[in-house]
Design a protein around this motif. Structure first.
Motif, short mmCIF file in Angstrom:
data_model
loop_
_atom_site.label_atom_id
_atom_site.label_comp_id
_atom_site.label_asym_id
_atom_site.label_seq_id
_atom_site.Cartn_x
_atom_site.Cartn_y
_atom_site.Cartn_z
N ILE A 23 0.85 -1.20 0.00
CA ILE A 23 0.00 0.00 0.00
C ILE A 23 0.88 1.25 0.00
CG2 ILE A 23 -1.66 1.34 1.37
CD1 ILE A 23 -2.75 -1.40 2.38
N MET A 24 1.90 1.23 0.86
CA MET A 24 2.79 2.40 0.96
C MET A 24 3.52 2.65 -0.36
SD MET A 24 2.40 3.56 4.01
CE MET A 24 3.76 4.67 4.17
N ASN A 25 3.98 1.57 -0.99
CA ASN A 25 4.67 1.72 -2.27
C ASN A 25 3.74 2.32 -3.33
OD1 ASN A 25 7.04 0.74 -1.31
ND2 ASN A 25 6.79 -1.32 -2.10
N ALA A 26 2.49 1.83 -3.34
CA ALA A 26 1.53 2.34 -4.32
C ALA A 26 1.26 3.83 -4.09
CB ALA A 26 0.23 1.55 -4.24
N LEU A 27 1.25 4.22 -2.81
CA LEU A 27 0.94 5.62 -2.50
C LEU A 27 2.10 6.57 -2.77
CD1 LEU A 27 -1.01 5.42 0.89
CD2 LEU A 27 -1.85 6.34 -1.27
N PHE A 28 3.34 6.11 -2.47
CA PHE A 28 4.45 7.07 -2.42
C PHE A 28 5.52 6.88 -3.48
CE2 PHE A 28 2.61 7.50 1.76
CZ PHE A 28 2.63 8.87 1.92
N MET A 43 7.61 6.10 6.61
CA MET A 43 8.37 6.48 5.40
C MET A 43 9.72 5.76 5.35
SD MET A 43 6.41 8.37 3.75
CE MET A 43 4.75 8.40 4.36
N ASP A 44 10.37 5.61 6.51
CA ASP A 44 11.64 4.89 6.54
C ASP A 44 11.41 3.39 6.38
OD1 ASP A 44 12.83 7.29 7.02
OD2 ASP A 44 13.26 6.93 9.13
N ILE A 88 23.37 10.50 -10.43
CA ILE A 88 23.16 9.06 -10.60
C ILE A 88 22.01 8.66 -9.68
CG2 ILE A 88 24.89 8.42 -8.83
CD1 ILE A 88 24.54 6.43 -12.02
N GLU A 89 21.06 7.88 -10.24
CA GLU A 89 19.89 7.47 -9.47
C GLU A 89 20.07 6.02 -9.02
OE1 GLU A 89 15.72 8.62 -10.56
OE2 GLU A 89 15.56 6.45 -10.86
N CYS A 90 19.94 5.78 -7.72
CA CYS A 90 20.12 4.43 -7.17
C CYS A 90 19.03 3.50 -7.72
CB CYS A 90 20.06 4.49 -5.65
SG CYS A 90 20.19 2.86 -4.89
N PRO A 91 19.42 2.27 -8.11
CA PRO A 91 18.40 1.35 -8.67
C PRO A 91 17.44 0.80 -7.62
CG PRO A 91 20.53 0.24 -8.48
CD PRO A 91 20.76 1.68 -8.10
N TRP A 92 17.76 0.95 -6.33
CA TRP A 92 16.90 0.31 -5.31
C TRP A 92 15.73 1.18 -4.88
CZ3 TRP A 92 20.67 -2.71 -1.55
CH2 TRP A 92 21.25 -3.76 -2.27
N HIS A 93 15.97 2.41 -4.43
CA HIS A 93 14.86 3.26 -3.97
C HIS A 93 14.92 4.66 -4.56
CE1 HIS A 93 15.91 0.48 -0.52
NE2 HIS A 93 14.71 0.05 -0.86
#
Ligand code: FES
Length: 296
Positions: free
Chosen positions: A29-34, A109-110, A252-257
């Motif tokens: 849910i958090m991933n979908a929201l943020f 958020m963390d 450079i954008e980190c591939p993880w988050h």
């Protein structure tokens, strides 16, 4: 060998299918929201990127401190019959509840970026602290209804809430100190102090991040036309491999988050990371690219 308390909790909590189920559903849910949504900048603010330090632990001290004061006021009032402490206790409880709400939001958020088993331990930490917050809110309302006169009816929920927040704080501490959640993954990356060769110039194509080793330090090299950049190759957030990230402008954008770091100095341009990655000076010596740590 006998397990210690923290190891027992890690195994038991992550082993619980119910806790794991709650954690995974909430994270979705958090991933979908943020993530990849217009709310992402809000997440970055709540992560504490602007502060250069996670925001959550800054806030969590407030409820623990305020509720400790409230419990002391309650005990003094109940034992010695000091009736005038009720309003002071109510203010401390109310302040703690407001700060706890902010702590819950920043903690979420963390937490949404962590992996198992920290995911399950983190959701337990959060649930226990939510229970504590509800109990203190009940204590506040009872105290208010008693016209700020301390009695057992408001003290009991406060005391149970205090025990809960103590357990919650213990689990939160083990998340950081034991499991390494939200620590700077580059904290110990120092040196080399002198230029060391890391790659031949013809081995670095334009706009292609490459990870090299500089006397044991993981360094990310990027050539962009005439410019040559070198920063730490390990994302300070959770250690994502920056050589697998994508170039966006001069970052450079980190591939993880999706944290972003400036190529010229390693500073954080977008969270959730809050600490910069190391920066290195570069020079060409013959056909060799050489780097050394850039001192601030
Ligand atoms: S590991 Fe999380 S943003 Fe890089």
């Amino acid at each position: 060998m006998k397990r210690d308390v923290t190891e027992w909790m890690e195994k038991t909590l992550y082993g619980s299918s119910m806790i794991r189920g709650i954690a995974e559903a909430l994270q979705k849910i958090m991933n979908a929201l943020f993530l990849n949504s217009p709310l992402k900048p809000l997440k970055t603010i709540l992560n504490g990127t602007w502060l250069g330090h996670p925001l959550h632990p800054v806030i969590t001290d407030v409820p623990v401190g305020a509720w400790t004061v409230a419990i002391l006021f309650d005990l003094v009032a109940l034992i010695f019959g000091v009736a005038t402490l009720g309003l002071a206790s109510g203010i401390a409880i109310g302040l703690g509840v407001l700060a706890a709400l902010a702590a819950i939001v920043t903690g979420l958020m963390d937490w949404m970026d962590v992996d198992p088993p920290e995911l399950a331990v983190g959701v337990t930490h959060g649930l226990i602290n939510i229970i504590a917050t509800v109990l203190f809110a009940i204590s506040f309302l009872v105290l208010w209804s008693q016209n700020w006169t301390i009695g057992w009816a408001d003290f009991i929920p406060a005391l149970v809430g205090y025990l809960a927040v103590t357990v919650g704080a213990y689990i939160g501490g083990s998340l950081v100190f034991r499991q390494g959640v939200m620590i700077n993954r580059d904290a110990y990356q120092h040196g080399p102090d002198k230029f060391v060769p890391v790659l031949r110039t013809d081995e670095l194509p334009d706009n292609t991040p490459k990870r090299v080793d500089a006397k044991g330090r993981p360094v990310l090299l990027i050539r962009r036309g005439e410019d040559l950049y070198a920063i730490g190759a390990v994302c300070s957030h959770y250690g994502g491999p920056l050589e697998e990230g994508k170039l966006v402008d001069n970052q450079i954008e980190c591939p993880w988050h999706s944290s972003r770091f400036a190529l010229e100095n390693g500073r954080v341009k977008a969270g959730p990371a809050s600490a910069p990655v190391p920066q290195y000076e570069t020079r060409i010596n013959g056909r060799q690219i050489e780097v050394r740590e850039r001192k601030a």
